[in-house]
Design an enzyme around this catalytic site. Structure first.
Site, PDB file in Angstrom:
ATOM      1  N   ASP A  47     -24.144 -51.070  21.930  1.00  0.00           N
ATOM      2  CA  ASP A  47     -24.718 -52.079  20.879  1.00  0.00           C
ATOM      3  C   ASP A  47     -23.791 -51.898  19.560  1.00  0.00           C
ATOM      4  O   ASP A  47     -23.802 -50.750  19.050  1.00  0.00           O
ATOM      5  CB  ASP A  47     -26.184 -51.515  20.684  1.00  0.00           C
ATOM      6  CG  ASP A  47     -26.904 -52.587  19.758  1.00  0.00           C
ATOM      7  OD1 ASP A  47     -27.511 -53.306  20.105  1.00  0.00           O
ATOM      8  OD2 ASP A  47     -26.432 -52.509  18.292  1.00  0.00           O
ATOM      9  N   TYR A  52     -20.191 -53.874  11.481  1.00  0.00           N
ATOM     10  CA  TYR A  52     -19.927 -52.501  11.939  1.00  0.00           C
ATOM     11  C   TYR A  52     -18.408 -52.546  11.849  1.00  0.00           C
ATOM     12  O   TYR A  52     -17.767 -51.371  11.731  1.00  0.00           O
ATOM     13  CB  TYR A  52     -20.510 -51.766  13.292  1.00  0.00           C
ATOM     14  CG  TYR A  52     -21.887 -51.941  13.414  1.00  0.00           C
ATOM     15  CD1 TYR A  52     -22.943 -52.344  12.346  1.00  0.00           C
ATOM     16  CD2 TYR A  52     -22.267 -51.567  14.689  1.00  0.00           C
ATOM     17  CE1 TYR A  52     -24.292 -52.365  12.990  1.00  0.00           C
ATOM     18  CE2 TYR A  52     -23.763 -51.628  15.159  1.00  0.00           C
ATOM     19  CZ  TYR A  52     -24.498 -52.119  14.159  1.00  0.00           C
ATOM     20  OH  TYR A  52     -25.965 -52.051  14.237  1.00  0.00           O
ATOM     21  N   LYS A  77     -23.668 -58.561  17.026  1.00  0.00           N
ATOM     22  CA  LYS A  77     -24.541 -59.505  16.056  1.00  0.00           C
ATOM     23  C   LYS A  77     -23.801 -60.268  15.502  1.00  0.00           C
ATOM     24  O   LYS A  77     -22.784 -60.074  14.633  1.00  0.00           O
ATOM     25  CB  LYS A  77     -25.432 -58.483  15.307  1.00  0.00           C
ATOM     26  CG  LYS A  77     -25.949 -57.304  16.446  1.00  0.00           C
ATOM     27  CD  LYS A  77     -26.838 -56.273  15.678  1.00  0.00           C
ATOM     28  CE  LYS A  77     -27.434 -55.266  16.551  1.00  0.00           C
ATOM     29  NZ  LYS A  77     -26.540 -54.290  16.670  1.00  0.00           N
ATOM     30  N   HIS A 110     -28.403 -60.966  13.139  1.00  0.00           N
ATOM     31  CA  HIS A 110     -28.334 -59.722  12.529  1.00  0.00           C
ATOM     32  C   HIS A 110     -29.767 -59.443  11.302  1.00  0.00           C
ATOM     33  O   HIS A 110     -30.454 -58.330  11.582  1.00  0.00           O
ATOM     34  CB  HIS A 110     -27.093 -59.022  11.823  1.00  0.00           C
ATOM     35  CG  HIS A 110     -26.979 -57.542  11.909  1.00  0.00           C
ATOM     36  ND1 HIS A 110     -25.717 -56.892  12.023  1.00  0.00           N
ATOM     37  CD2 HIS A 110     -27.833 -56.565  11.980  1.00  0.00           C
ATOM     38  CE1 HIS A 110     -25.907 -55.812  12.219  1.00  0.00           C
ATOM     39  NE2 HIS A 110     -27.265 -55.294  12.049  1.00  0.00           N
TER      40      HIS A 110
END
Ligand code: A2P
Length: 275
Positions: A47, A52, A77, A110
């Protein structure tokens, strides 16, 4: 290792219940190695997210593991800036490029940033193209979901929200189950810097089964019908966090773990975030 469990999503695909979460992991060798280590010890679900900043390293870990793409469930996301700028389709293509994949298994909004309604329309087109097998949301409260469902025939496959024994989010989890939407838990171990795992109750329950506090918490999520995304960069913890399919908590254990609830979030409230 005992066989891991999966949940059937409402699009007909199956999602392994334990994933490696990679929030706060760098776009470098450390993350590539963690993803590779996870796949080697049996994880079949990773995930990540655009924000990120490590999609490239995640994709590299996938390839390096040699595990067949078709047997790994990959989630990424759509970030808030791209939602606000109405560029979901471009942002999705960029994520695929960084991952080096031609599809993802699950693509999520997100946060419910301004413009998420159009993003949801765009994501339905992405799903229709086959490049995201399933689409869903993250950090949606019941009221966001009610608005979405009132305006769309497509029910999100998942809602990824904060949940741990300290902040169970149980009402939302129950609501999602009732709608056929799979709940996924972020910060499932109480988050970086949290004190959940040092609670003596978890050690006491774990001792009965020869399991650690982290394994007890992951098992608690599994038995609640939630997908759980523990993050670790340490090979021994990565291995430990998926070694949770050879024991079962009793109803009494589950109830005892529920008493750890403080009702306090670790992260932002989806009704009040500024990023
Ligand atoms: P680390 O990455 O150094 O292993 P969450 O998934 O709730 O966000 O929590 C992740 C935090 O818990 C990280 O700080 C991670 O640290 C730590 N962690 C992950 N797995 C374990 C484990 N099995 N035992 C103890 N701490 C763990």
């Amino acid at each position: 290792m005992a066989e891991q469990t999966s949940i059937l999503l409402n699009n007909g695909t199956s999602i392994p219940q334990v994933a490696l979460g990679v929030f706060r992991m760098p776009d470098s060798e450390e993350t590539t190695a963690a993803v590779q280590a996870a796949l080697e010890v049996g994880y079949r679900h990773i995930d990540t997210a655009c924000v990120y900043g490590n999609e490239r390293a995640v994709g590299e870990g996938l390839r390096r593991s040699g595990v067949d793409r078709g047997s790994v469930f990959v989630t990424t996301k759509l970030w808030n800036d791209d939602i606000r700028a109405h560029r979901a389709k471009d942002a999705f293509g960029e994520s695929l490029d960084r991952l080096g994949l031609d599809y993802v298994d699950l693509y999520l909004i997100h946060w419910p940033a301004d413009g998420w309604q159009q993003a949801w329309d765009d994501m339905q087109e992405i799903a229709a193209s086959g490049r995201a097998k399933a689409i869903g949301v993250s950090n949606f409260h019941q009221h966001h979901m009610n608005e979405l469902l009132a305006n769309s025939d497509v029910v999100p496959a998942a809602d990824q929200v904060e949940s741990s024994p300290q902040f169970t989010n149980q009402e939302l989890v129950d609501y999602l189950h009732g709608k056929g939407i799979t709940p996924e838990a972020w910060s499932p171990l109480g988050g970086t810097g949290g004190n959940l795992l040092t609670d003596p109750l978890l050690a006491e329950i774990g001792a009965k089964y020869g399991k650690t506090a982290a394994q007890v918490v992951i098992r608690w999520h599994i038995q609640r019908g939630v997908v759980v995304l523990p993050k670790s960069t340490h090979a021994d913890r990565i291995r430990q966090n998926i070694d949770v399919f050879d024991f079962a908590l009793t109803d009494a254990d589950m109830s005892a773990i529920n008493t750890l609830s403080t009702g306090k979030r670790n992260g932002a409230d989806p009704d009040n975030f500024s990023f």
